[in-house]
Design an enzyme around this catalytic site. Structure first.
Site, PDB file in Angstrom:
ATOM      1  N   GLU A   1      63.276  48.773  20.828  1.00  0.00           N
ATOM      2  CA  GLU A   1      64.646  48.264  20.766  1.00  0.00           C
ATOM      3  C   GLU A   1      64.840  47.464  19.490  1.00  0.00           C
ATOM      4  O   GLU A   1      64.548  46.258  19.457  1.00  0.00           O
ATOM      5  CB  GLU A   1      64.915  47.351  21.965  1.00  0.00           C
ATOM      6  CG  GLU A   1      64.756  48.022  23.306  1.00  0.00           C
ATOM      7  CD  GLU A   1      65.549  47.292  24.387  1.00  0.00           C
ATOM      8  OE1 GLU A   1      66.438  47.928  24.966  1.00  0.00           O
ATOM      9  OE2 GLU A   1      65.298  46.106  24.614  1.00  0.00           O
TER      10      GLU A   1
ATOM     11  N   SER B   1      72.347  49.638  22.070  1.00  0.00           N
ATOM     12  CA  SER B   1      73.678  50.244  22.040  1.00  0.00           C
ATOM     13  C   SER B   1      73.705  51.704  22.488  1.00  0.00           C
ATOM     14  O   SER B   1      74.481  52.510  21.961  1.00  0.00           O
ATOM     15  CB  SER B   1      74.304  50.089  20.652  1.00  0.00           C
ATOM     16  OG  SER B   1      74.494  48.711  20.358  1.00  0.00           O
TER      17      SER B   1
ATOM     18  N   GLY C   1      73.249  45.272  21.542  1.00  0.00           N
ATOM     19  CA  GLY C   1      74.531  44.626  21.809  1.00  0.00           C
ATOM     20  C   GLY C   1      75.474  44.611  20.619  1.00  0.00           C
ATOM     21  O   GLY C   1      76.466  43.885  20.617  1.00  0.00           O
TER      22      GLY C   1
ATOM     23  N   GLU D   1      65.503  39.286  23.426  1.00  0.00           N
ATOM     24  CA  GLU D   1      66.241  38.044  23.691  1.00  0.00           C
ATOM     25  C   GLU D   1      65.305  36.935  24.160  1.00  0.00           C
ATOM     26  O   GLU D   1      65.530  35.761  23.874  1.00  0.00           O
ATOM     27  CB  GLU D   1      67.374  38.318  24.691  1.00  0.00           C
ATOM     28  CG  GLU D   1      68.527  39.036  23.998  1.00  0.00           C
ATOM     29  CD  GLU D   1      69.282  40.029  24.853  1.00  0.00           C
ATOM     30  OE1 GLU D   1      69.184  39.978  26.088  1.00  0.00           O
ATOM     31  OE2 GLU D   1      69.978  40.890  24.259  1.00  0.00           O
TER      32      GLU D   1
ATOM     33  N   ASN E   1      69.571  47.157  32.134  1.00  0.00           N
ATOM     34  CA  ASN E   1      69.263  45.735  32.022  1.00  0.00           C
ATOM     35  C   ASN E   1      70.572  44.946  32.101  1.00  0.00           C
ATOM     36  O   ASN E   1      71.379  44.983  31.176  1.00  0.00           O
ATOM     37  CB  ASN E   1      68.547  45.496  30.677  1.00  0.00           C
ATOM     38  CG  ASN E   1      68.247  44.034  30.421  1.00  0.00           C
ATOM     39  OD1 ASN E   1      68.435  43.188  31.297  1.00  0.00           O
ATOM     40  ND2 ASN E   1      67.773  43.730  29.216  1.00  0.00           N
TER      41      ASN E   1
ATOM     42  N   LYS F   1      70.919  41.746  32.113  1.00  0.00           N
ATOM     43  CA  LYS F   1      70.873  40.467  31.387  1.00  0.00           C
ATOM     44  C   LYS F   1      71.549  39.374  32.233  1.00  0.00           C
ATOM     45  O   LYS F   1      71.293  39.318  33.421  1.00  0.00           O
ATOM     46  CB  LYS F   1      71.502  40.615  30.003  1.00  0.00           C
ATOM     47  CG  LYS F   1      70.889  41.797  29.233  1.00  0.00           C
ATOM     48  CD  LYS F   1      71.312  41.894  27.813  1.00  0.00           C
ATOM     49  CE  LYS F   1      70.633  43.089  27.156  1.00  0.00           C
ATOM     50  NZ  LYS F   1      70.911  43.195  25.728  1.00  0.00           N
TER      51      LYS F   1
ATOM     52  N   HIS G   1      61.152  41.304  25.961  1.00  0.00           N
ATOM     53  CA  HIS G   1      62.500  41.645  25.491  1.00  0.00           C
ATOM     54  C   HIS G   1      62.876  40.753  24.299  1.00  0.00           C
ATOM     55  O   HIS G   1      62.547  39.569  24.262  1.00  0.00           O
ATOM     56  CB  HIS G   1      63.531  41.485  26.613  1.00  0.00           C
ATOM     57  CG  HIS G   1      64.859  42.063  26.247  1.00  0.00           C
ATOM     58  ND1 HIS G   1      65.774  41.359  25.492  1.00  0.00           N
ATOM     59  CD2 HIS G   1      65.401  43.279  26.469  1.00  0.00           C
ATOM     60  CE1 HIS G   1      66.837  42.127  25.288  1.00  0.00           C
ATOM     61  NE2 HIS G   1      66.628  43.299  25.877  1.00  0.00           N
TER      62      HIS G   1
HETATM   63  P1  PGA Z   1      72.447  47.021  24.658  1.00  0.00           P
HETATM   64  O1  PGA Z   1      71.119  46.243  25.151  1.00  0.00           O
HETATM   65  O2  PGA Z   1      72.444  48.355  25.339  1.00  0.00           O
HETATM   66  O3  PGA Z   1      73.578  46.152  25.078  1.00  0.00           O
HETATM   67  O4  PGA Z   1      72.337  47.149  23.165  1.00  0.00           O
HETATM   68  C1  PGA Z   1      69.900  46.904  25.270  1.00  0.00           C
HETATM   69  C2  PGA Z   1      68.814  45.954  25.704  1.00  0.00           C
HETATM   70  O5  PGA Z   1      68.794  44.808  25.246  1.00  0.00           O
HETATM   71  O6  PGA Z   1      67.960  46.322  26.528  1.00  0.00           O
END
Ligand code: PGA
Length: 237
Positions: A162, A198, A168, A95, A9, A11, A93
């Site tokens: 997640e 992560s 992140g 976010e 992803n 983003k 997701h």
């Molecule tokens: P990350 O994000 O690997 O940076 O923690 C994962 C995600 O949001 O899909």
């Protein structure tokens, strides 16, 4: 055992040019080393394209509005996805839920809309820190609510667990916690279930060794092609 499902992803990272470069390098790696499974990539909407690749790289949309076309300023719809043959989409997701304020009702509507059109859906759920701290029962309740209105038996559905506190942050959930939470989700749906939060070269083997973990949805650590290649090398069967 097939190789695990790996999805990157991007983003709000990478341009159209750097995405094309990334896809070409990934294609070269996959063609040379083989993976035996499609690899999924969710670039930003401005970088969507029909990439001519030798290997099975599936390009998905990080988001789209449940419409063919219309007046939804700042959004893209099915017409824009169709232009590039995009048949995969991320829905739910964290976010989009927590930063962009998407409600469960809207997410469920979006899910149903893209399901009706036969898209492959990667559907994300995961609890914030305060819910995790409130204990296992609170987490279960929260995750069940995030599945409200979702057809969890849809044959083109892949789920991703997640935890928000692990996204992140560099803080990955422990294998025990992933196993325990995946068991809760697996009791509701038998669709493939990924872990995200992560995931990186240093922990991907441990994460994917968790019983009930069918793959990984990777943000930060996937943005450099070298990191992605390292992770594919580690998990490839
Ligand atoms: P990350 O994000 O690997 O940076 O923690 C994962 C995600 O949001 O899909």
């Amino acid at each position: 055992m097939p190789s695990p499902i790996i999805a990157a992803n991007f983003k709000t990272n990478h341009t159209r040019a750097s995405t094309a470069e990334y896809v070409s390098r990934l294609d070269g790696w996959l063609a040379k080393n083989g993976y035996g499974m499609p690899v999924y990539l969710f670039p930003p909407a401005t970088a969507l394209d029909r990439f001519e690749t030798e290997s099975d790289i599936r390009i998905g949309a990080q988001n789209a509005y449940p419409t063919v076309k219309g007046s939804f300023t700042g959004e893209i719809g099915m017409e824009q996805l169709d232009e590039f043959g995009v048949e995969t989409i991320l829905v739910g997701h964290s976010e989009r839920r927590h930063i962009l304020g998407e409600s469960q009702a809207f997410i469920a509507r979006k899910f149903a809309w893209f399901m009706e059109r036969g898209l492959e859906i990667f559907y994300c759920i995961g609890e914030p820190l305060e819910v995790r701290e409130a204990g296992e029962k609170a987490v279960r309740h929260y995750l069940v609510e995030q599945l409200e209105g979702i057809d969890t038996s849809y044959e083109k559905l892949t789920l991703a667990y997640e935890p928000v506190w692990a996204i992140g942050t560099g803080k990955t959930a422990t294998p025990e916690l992933i196993e325990q939470t995946h068991a809760v989700i697996k009791a509701i749906s038998d669709r493939p279930l990924l872990y995200g939060g992560s995931v990186k070269p240093a922990n991907i083997a441990e994460v994917l060794a968790v019983p009930g973990c069918d793959g990984a949805l990777i943000g930060t650590a996937s943005w450099e092609i070298s990191g992605m290649e390292t992770m594919l090398e580690i998990v490839k069967s």
